[in-house]
Design an enzyme around this catalytic site. Sequence first.
Site, PDB file in Angstrom:
ATOM      1  N   GLY A   1       0.784  -1.224   0.000  1.00 26.89           N
ATOM      2  CA  GLY A   1       0.000   0.000   0.000  1.00 26.89           C
ATOM      3  C   GLY A   1       0.813   1.268   0.000  1.00 26.89           C
ATOM      4  CB  THR A   2       3.863   2.300   1.849  1.00 21.26           C
ATOM      5  OG1 THR A   2       3.300   2.180   3.159  1.00 21.26           O
ATOM      6  CG2 THR A   2       4.822   3.480   1.836  1.00 21.26           C
ATOM      7  CG  ASN A  43      -5.662   3.938   8.985  1.00 20.82           C
ATOM      8  OD1 ASN A  43      -5.940   5.019   8.464  1.00 20.82           O
ATOM      9  ND2 ASN A  43      -4.644   3.786   9.795  1.00 20.82           N
ATOM     10  CD  GLN A 100      -8.117  -0.991   7.617  1.00 20.79           C
ATOM     11  OE1 GLN A 100      -8.484  -2.138   7.842  1.00 20.79           O
ATOM     12  NE2 GLN A 100      -6.857  -0.595   7.789  1.00 20.79           N
ATOM     13  CB  SER A 107      -2.069  -3.249   1.077  1.00 21.97           C
ATOM     14  OG  SER A 107      -1.003  -4.011   1.603  1.00 21.97           O
ATOM     15  CG  HIS A 141      -0.617  -6.361   5.079  1.00 26.39           C
ATOM     16  ND1 HIS A 141      -0.736  -6.029   6.404  1.00 26.39           N
ATOM     17  CD2 HIS A 141      -0.351  -5.213   4.426  1.00 26.39           C
ATOM     18  CE1 HIS A 141      -0.549  -4.729   6.550  1.00 26.39           C
ATOM     19  NE2 HIS A 141      -0.316  -4.209   5.365  1.00 26.39           N
ATOM     20  CB  THR A 181      12.177  -9.932 -11.074  1.00 24.54           C
ATOM     21  OG1 THR A 181      13.352  -9.751 -11.870  1.00 24.54           O
ATOM     22  CG2 THR A 181      11.597 -11.315 -11.308  1.00 24.54           C
ATOM     23  CB  CYS A 186       2.311   3.909  22.752  1.00 24.56           C
ATOM     24  SG  CYS A 186       0.539   3.976  23.010  1.00 24.56           S
TER      25      CYS A 186
END
Length: 386
Positions: free
Chosen positions: A71-72, A151, A179, A199, A201, A237, A325
Site C-alpha cells: 500500500g505504501t 484505518n 482499509q 494492499s 495483507h 522482477t 505510544c
Amino acid sequence: MERIYLDHAATSPLHPDVLEAMMPYLTEVFGNASSIHRTGRRARQALDEARAHIATELHVTPNTILFTSGGTEADNIALIGYAKANQHKGRHIITTQIEHHAVLHTCEQLEQEGFDVTYLPVDETGMISLDDFDQALRSDTILVSIMYGNNEVGTVQPISELGLKLKDHQAALHTDAIQAAGSLDLSIHQLHVDLLSVSAHKLNGPKGIGFLYVGEDITITPPFYGGEQERKRRAGTENIAGIIGLADSFVRASKEQIQKNEQYRTYKELFSAILKQEEIDFSINGHPSKSLPHILNISFPRVNVESMLVNLDLAGIEASSGSACTAGSIEPSHVLTAMFGEKNERAKTAIRYSFGIGNSEFEIETAARETAKIVKRYQKQQPFIV
C-alpha cells in the site's frame, strides 16, 4: 492462554486457501515472467491471469492494474508519480488531515519540492465537508487524494461524489482504499476515481504486495528505473507468488463481503451492548452510519491508553491504540486530533478493536467483558489528566 486477535486493521492472518494457491509459485513455478522458456511462460501466464482476476472485480481492463510492493508504494506512486508527470498543468494537491502517513508524508515531501498542498479538515465524525472541498478546489489543482475508509475510526468518505465533482476538472482523483477493500464496493465506474490503492495483507493475503489501479488516460512518472516490467511503470522482477496471493485474497474478500460485513456489524453491536450493560463510560469514535463494519474505535474517559493495552495483552486480548505510544509518552493520533482537537481527552483515550477471520461471538463477548473489567478499575481511580 488463548489469544484473541482484534487488530485486523493493522494486519490480517494469511488465509490457508491463499497460502495453498501461492505454494506452487514458491516451489516448482519459480520462473521469471520475462523469460521466454517454458518455466518463464508459466510464470507469465499466472501473472496475466492474476491481473485479469483483479481487473474483473474492479470492472476495468487488466492493463490498468499496476503491481507494487504494498500500500505504501501504491500511494507513493499515485501521488509522486502523478504529480511529477503532470506538474505542467499545475502544482496544487488536495488531501485530508486524516490520511494514512503513506499519503501525508508523501504530501509533505511534495511540498518540499514546491507543490502546494491543501489539507482538508474533518468534523467530529471524521467526515470531510463537500463545501470545504469546493472552496479548496482551484484551476491549478492537479490531484485529489482522499482515503475511502479510515484505518483508525472507519469513517467512509464520499468518494463517488468527489469523483463526479471532478468529472469536468483537470484534477485526477486518487483514493487509498487499503482499509476499505473487502468491506466496500471498489467498482471503478461507481467510484469515478483515476487511481486506487490496495494492499494484500489487510485481506488475509501476504505482506509485501499490493496494486495501484491507474486509469487508461492517466500518466505517471516511474518511481525507479530498470527493466520494462509493468508496462515500464515499475521496474523489477515480478513477485509471482505474492501476486497470486494478492489476487486470490482480493477476489475472495470481494465474494465474501456481504456475509463478513453483516458478521462484523453484529460484533460491533455486541461489543457496545456489553459495555453499556457493564455501565462503563465510553464513546464510539467515527461516523455512526458511514463506517467500515470491522473497525470499532472507542474512547474511555480517565483511562491511560498505554496501560490499558498492556492489561489487555496480559489478558490475552490484542487490540491497538489510536495513539502512537513511545517510551514514557503518548502522542494523540493525528486522526483523532483532527476530529476532536489536541487537548480533548477523547483523542487521548482511544482503543481500536478491529475484527476479521477467526473471530467469533464468544471472543467478542470475552474481549468486551475483559475490557469493561479493566476500564472500571481505571475509572474508579482519580480523573485521567490530559
